[in-house]
Design a protein around this motif. Sequence first.
Motif, mmCIF file in Angstrom:
data_model
loop_
_atom_site.group_PDB
_atom_site.id
_atom_site.type_symbol
_atom_site.label_atom_id
_atom_site.label_comp_id
_atom_site.label_asym_id
_atom_site.label_seq_id
_atom_site.Cartn_x
_atom_site.Cartn_y
_atom_site.Cartn_z
ATOM 1 N N LEU A 1 0.557 -1.204 0.019
ATOM 2 C CA LEU A 1 0.094 -0.051 0.079
ATOM 3 C C LEU A 1 0.834 1.260 -0.044
ATOM 4 C CD1 LEU A 1 -2.882 1.196 0.089
ATOM 5 C CD2 LEU A 1 -2.443 1.187 2.650
ATOM 6 N N SER A 2 1.816 1.207 0.794
ATOM 7 C CA SER A 2 2.868 2.378 0.827
ATOM 8 C C SER A 2 3.320 2.586 -0.508
ATOM 9 C CB SER A 2 3.803 2.257 1.940
ATOM 10 O OG SER A 2 4.821 1.413 1.636
ATOM 11 N N GLN A 3 3.798 1.594 -1.339
ATOM 12 C CA GLN A 3 4.377 1.957 -2.426
ATOM 13 C C GLN A 3 3.401 2.453 -3.472
ATOM 14 O OE1 GLN A 3 6.913 -1.164 -3.603
ATOM 15 N NE2 GLN A 3 7.946 -1.583 -1.597
ATOM 16 N N LEU A 4 2.189 2.359 -3.339
ATOM 17 C CA LEU A 4 1.265 2.407 -4.303
ATOM 18 C C LEU A 4 0.628 4.175 -3.988
ATOM 19 C CD1 LEU A 4 -1.265 -0.565 -4.266
ATOM 20 C CD2 LEU A 4 0.017 -0.111 -6.121
ATOM 21 N N ILE A 5 1.273 4.540 -3.008
ATOM 22 C CA ILE A 5 1.078 5.944 -2.585
ATOM 23 C C ILE A 5 2.118 6.782 -3.179
ATOM 24 C CG2 ILE A 5 0.638 7.936 -0.771
ATOM 25 C CD1 ILE A 5 -0.575 5.360 0.859
ATOM 26 N N VAL A 6 1.915 7.700 -4.168
ATOM 27 C CA VAL A 6 3.086 8.618 -4.920
ATOM 28 C C VAL A 6 2.658 9.987 -4.940
ATOM 29 C CG1 VAL A 6 3.350 6.493 -6.457
ATOM 30 C CG2 VAL A 6 1.878 8.377 -7.151
ATOM 31 N N PHE A 7 3.918 10.573 -5.289
ATOM 32 C CA PHE A 7 3.838 12.285 -5.283
ATOM 33 C C PHE A 7 3.479 12.590 -6.609
ATOM 34 C CE2 PHE A 7 6.120 16.228 -5.417
ATOM 35 C CZ PHE A 7 5.170 17.051 -4.818
ATOM 36 N N ASP A 8 2.641 13.409 -6.918
ATOM 37 C CA ASP A 8 2.330 14.001 -8.153
ATOM 38 C C ASP A 8 2.702 15.185 -8.224
ATOM 39 O OD1 ASP A 8 1.531 14.931 -10.586
ATOM 40 O OD2 ASP A 8 -0.783 14.153 -10.562
ATOM 41 N N ASP B 1 14.932 -1.698 7.911
ATOM 42 C CA ASP B 1 14.066 -0.928 7.062
ATOM 43 C C ASP B 1 14.072 -1.374 5.820
ATOM 44 O OD1 ASP B 1 13.071 0.598 9.305
ATOM 45 O OD2 ASP B 1 14.639 2.301 9.231
ATOM 46 N N GLY B 2 15.192 -1.455 5.175
ATOM 47 C CA GLY B 2 15.266 -1.559 3.764
ATOM 48 C C GLY B 2 15.025 -3.122 3.520
ATOM 49 N N MET B 3 15.056 -4.129 4.328
ATOM 50 C CA MET B 3 14.603 -5.414 4.447
ATOM 51 C C MET B 3 13.071 -5.344 4.259
ATOM 52 S SD MET B 3 16.994 -7.632 6.819
ATOM 53 C CE MET B 3 16.287 -8.884 6.503
ATOM 54 N N ALA B 4 12.534 -4.334 5.276
ATOM 55 C CA ALA B 4 10.865 -4.654 5.310
ATOM 56 C C ALA B 4 10.322 -4.096 3.892
ATOM 57 C CB ALA B 4 10.621 -3.797 6.358
ATOM 58 N N MET B 5 10.962 -3.053 3.290
ATOM 59 C CA MET B 5 10.539 -2.329 2.175
ATOM 60 C C MET B 5 10.672 -3.286 0.930
ATOM 61 S SD MET B 5 12.475 1.266 2.435
ATOM 62 C CE MET B 5 11.991 1.816 0.807
ATOM 63 N N SER B 6 11.460 -4.407 1.103
ATOM 64 C CA SER B 6 11.752 -5.246 0.005
ATOM 65 C C SER B 6 11.085 -6.508 0.447
ATOM 66 C CB SER B 6 13.510 -5.530 -0.359
ATOM 67 O OG SER B 6 13.528 -4.301 -0.401
ATOM 68 N N LYS B 7 10.415 -6.687 1.444
ATOM 69 C CA LYS B 7 9.848 -7.892 1.699
ATOM 70 C C LYS B 7 10.615 -9.060 2.057
ATOM 71 C CE LYS B 7 5.216 -6.755 -0.135
ATOM 72 N NZ LYS B 7 5.412 -5.774 -0.849
ATOM 73 N N HIS C 1 12.855 1.647 -6.979
ATOM 74 C CA HIS C 1 12.855 1.058 -5.878
ATOM 75 C C HIS C 1 14.024 1.869 -5.051
ATOM 76 C CE1 HIS C 1 11.892 -1.348 -2.443
ATOM 77 N NE2 HIS C 1 12.978 -1.928 -2.402
ATOM 78 N N ARG C 2 15.159 1.925 -5.900
ATOM 79 C CA ARG C 2 16.513 2.591 -5.303
ATOM 80 C C ARG C 2 15.938 3.866 -4.895
ATOM 81 N NH1 ARG C 2 19.882 7.398 -6.082
ATOM 82 N NH2 ARG C 2 21.568 6.752 -4.740
ATOM 83 N N GLU C 3 15.162 4.859 -5.576
ATOM 84 C CA GLU C 3 15.020 6.225 -5.097
ATOM 85 C C GLU C 3 14.010 6.042 -4.033
ATOM 86 O OE1 GLU C 3 16.079 8.959 -6.357
ATOM 87 O OE2 GLU C 3 17.320 7.618 -7.628
ATOM 88 N N ARG C 4 13.239 5.069 -3.860
ATOM 89 C CA ARG C 4 12.392 4.924 -2.807
ATOM 90 C C ARG C 4 13.111 4.661 -1.340
ATOM 91 N NH1 ARG C 4 9.334 0.589 -4.464
ATOM 92 N NH2 ARG C 4 7.750 1.840 -5.383
ATOM 93 N N LEU C 5 14.133 3.725 -1.550
ATOM 94 C CA LEU C 5 15.086 3.688 -0.518
ATOM 95 C C LEU C 5 15.752 4.724 -0.129
ATOM 96 C CD1 LEU C 5 16.781 0.258 -1.912
ATOM 97 C CD2 LEU C 5 15.377 0.311 0.397
#
Length: 599
Positions: A180-187, A231-237, A571-575
Amino acid sequence: MIVLLFIVFVAKVSASDNIEKSYSSPWHYECKGGLCKKEFITKEVTNPTSLEVCELFCDASSSLWPKPTGHLSLSKNMVQIDPDKIMLDVQSGTQIKYLLERNIVLLKNIVKNVGGKLVNAGGMEMLIRCKGYLEMNNIKLTLHTDESYNLTVIQMDKTKLEVTITAKSYFGVRHGLETLSQLIVFDDLRNQIQIPNEISIIDGPVYPYRGVLLDTSRNFIDKTSILRTIDGMAMSKLNTLHWHITDSHSFPYVSKTWPEFSKFGSYATEKIYNQEDVKEIVEYGLIRGVRVLPEFDAPAHVGEGWQWVENDTIVCFKAEPWTNYCVEPPCGQLNPTSEKVYEILEGIYKDMIQDFQSDLFHMGGDEVNINCWNSSAVITNWMQTVKNWDLSESNFYMLWHYFQQRAMDKLKIANDGKDIPIILWSSGLTNEENIKYLDPEKYIIQVWTTKHDITIGRLLRNNFKLIISNYDALYLDCGFSAWIGEGNNWCAPYKGWQIIYDNSPLKIIKLQHLESKRHLILGGETALWTEQADSASIDAKIWPRAAAFAERLWAEPSSTWIHAEQRMLRHRERLVKRGISAESLQPEWCSQNQALCQV
């Protein structure tokens, strides 16, 4: 030529004059051929799309990392949300409710930071409902935990979105919240935080064990850096932080039973992990869906910290020339004939089981050097007089087996008389002539040799469960200068994310013609050994490369890295946005001009 340049200049000015002035950028993106193409915003463009929004829809798996393994459907109707209006509606036991409430706080903070200070105020309310747990208070991750989830988002009216995450375990819900967090983006054209107003995803991992090994003995890694790694692990499951917490170089773990180890073996008084530190790290991991798995490597890879014990507990410590006794200095191995060794092991095992509360235990068992034991008169005399063994190599493996049996008995005692699944590294004990000493019902083998090694086939044919960590793809410390002597380090070259992504456990067992043994592959793990890394450098050495393997373990995609490249850049930018100093992979121009940086 001058006339042609003038015509081009006039055309560009004309295009610029037609740009709609109400947007914060002159550029928008159109999905063409599965890639987001950069275009001018002209008056003919009625609904321009930002890059982040375009990336959501312009690929079969949107911009999610790792890619979902099941159904994925996203509406292209984006709506603005207000992070302060994200709320949780959960009916569950108190333990799960507490963990989910912590996750909602994390989600709000992530969403607030999506667009920085540019975000326009306002937006819809988001109500998150979680349901479906089979065991209301079961918050312990095991190899049998169902981590799958279903995620739906529905717009209820002009002011409210309803999110439903259905999962059989807390860990599945947590993964749903990450998605869900990855589906929320900045326009950035409208300066809004947005999400598709209708979403349907069915997702779950292929492999139950998805890890990162972090060595904190060669160089100390501070607690903040360990938490950031989680944190990085959680973001990548990824779900397992394999903590290689001690080795011959230092002993930073504070044992409640034997506190002398950290006093004698830490690099400095502040470079330790006490019970409070471990408790914080374990809870931090639990909230983020990550088990913290301790490794106490033995009988080799010991040394510093043991100086306070009687002299015969360790042998060949700091022996020279070290190349005769171990793979790197300082050398050191436990003395399997010493009763004091087993007394100490029982106490350390008990402390670690209580501190980490893990469903697994890693006993190491790597790189035992027969010559080290053979150099000890205490050991050789015991073998000859007590056991009536000669000093042949096969009998030193008998000695190793004797140690392993005694140590396993102590581990069971430390675990209140209950068996616990044990992980061992592939080693001399997994050779053809010695594999008889290991019981596949009790041991899981972590394979670190190359993907072509016949050891993998041997272990599968003997029905061992495996964790894949082949160094020719998954060792993150490779490809740097040697730390002893000159040239490159032993496992060079550097392993880029592309090699790591394409390192498929399924393909590895197919090389051995053992597809029927697929069920024995528990998963895999990238490894960062820290001879040449510390708190200042681990982010860039782990990320985003560990995330590449995370997708392989989560989805086992049939496609190669080239099909994941744009999502990897995203994903790198997300990290980085979430505070992890992940290594840069390409100029940012490449992500804004997709496919133009390919050969």
